[in-house]
Design a protein around this motif. Structure first.
Motif, PDB file in Angstrom:
ATOM      1  N   ASP A  48      -5.334   5.706   3.770  1.00 57.82           N
ATOM      2  CA  ASP A  48      -5.796   5.603   2.380  1.00 57.82           C
ATOM      3  C   ASP A  48      -5.031   6.566   1.485  1.00 57.82           C
ATOM      4  O   ASP A  48      -4.678   6.229   0.342  1.00 57.82           O
ATOM      5  N   ALA A  52      -2.570   5.642  -1.683  1.00 59.97           N
ATOM      6  CA  ALA A  52      -2.779   6.204  -3.013  1.00 59.97           C
ATOM      7  C   ALA A  52      -1.541   6.953  -3.498  1.00 59.97           C
ATOM      8  O   ALA A  52      -1.226   6.940  -4.697  1.00 59.97           O
ATOM      9  N   PRO A  55       1.954   4.113  -4.414  1.00 61.83           N
ATOM     10  CA  PRO A  55       1.479   2.824  -4.934  1.00 61.83           C
ATOM     11  C   PRO A  55       2.590   1.811  -5.180  1.00 61.83           C
ATOM     12  O   PRO A  55       2.373   0.605  -5.007  1.00 61.83           O
TER      13      PRO A  55
END
Length: 253
Positions: A48, A52, A55
């Motif tokens: 995750d 982030a 991107p």
């Protein structure tokens, strides 16, 4: 538990989390109830964080491909600092050597620019050099002046259109109908002279100029470096553009 034993346990625990099948991963940890759940939770957190932090890369390759690659990276490179904002320092190099990315030669460069954004965002605050600070210097004094790149400035030259690809996929909302990409080398700077991260395209001369300044060369030598890579470079316009962008740090008199 003694300090040495605690450190040994922590190292073993980290190895078991990262690569449970490795020969030196302690089996007694992996056999504990709930350890697999904890390991998967940690792995998901790393994935995750990478999604982030990168991107533009994720948008280019799609979520499924990205998360599979991120899982491979995370198993080989567990976090070394508590802040996951800083996670992924080696992700661009990983992608450059990642066989499934071989058909995407721009991907590692796009990842490098995503990383530049994170580093610019997290860099210490620093006042940028005002263009007027150089206005009254004599040519001799100007040529001997050493300018320090701003603490949040990150730049690089790429042999492919990495900046165009990155900026189109970093934009929010995503860029719409854009002209076809002209496949040539590009430079880019990601910086934060104030509160907001900004970016701009640089030519080869500007990148060479910034490289020389970062190496501690005076402006006369930086100008020579710029002309060496682009004999037609407009040094006055180049300097004005970099100063306007806040590429250099304020220097006390």
């Amino acid at each position: 538990m003694q300090a040495g034993s605690l450190a040994q346990f922590q190292d073993s625990f980290a190895r078991a989390l990262a690569v449970p099948e490795a020969a030196d991963a302690p089996r007694y940890l992996a056999a504990q109830p709930g350890f697999a759940i904890y390991r998967n939770t940690v792995l998901k957190g790393c994935i995750d964080a990478l999604q982030a932090n990168f991107p533009a890369v994720a948008r280019l390759v799609g979520e499924e491909w990205f998360r599979a690659a991120a899982a491979r990276y995370a198993r080989q490179n567990p976090p070394r600092v508590p802040m996951l904002l800083e996670y992924g320092a080696g992700f661009a190099d990983f992608l450059a050597a990642f066989e499934p990315a071989a058909e995407l030669p721009y991907l590692a460069s796009v990842a490098k620019l995503d990383r530049f954004w994170t580093e610019a965002h997290a860099a210490r605050d620093e006042a940028p050099l005002h263009p007027q600070a150089l206005a009254n210097l004599s040519p001799e004094n100007l040529g001997g002046t050493v300018l320090k790149p701003h603490a949040a400035a990150r730049w690089a030259w790429f042999d492919l259109p990495a900046y165009t690809i990155w900026s189109r996929n970093r934009a929010e909302p995503p860029a719409g109908d854009e002209p076809e990409i002209d496949w040539h080398g590009e430079g880019a700077m990601i910086h934060r002279p104030g509160d907001k991260v900004q970016w701009l395209e640089l030519d080869a001369a500007a990148c060479a100029f910034m490289d020389a300044c970062a190496a501690g060369e005076p402006l006369a030598m930086a100008a020579e470096a710029a002309v060496a890579v682009a004999s037609e470079a407009d040094l006055a316009a180049l300097m004005a553009r970099l100063l306007e962008a806040g590429a250099f740090a304020h220097q006390d008199d």
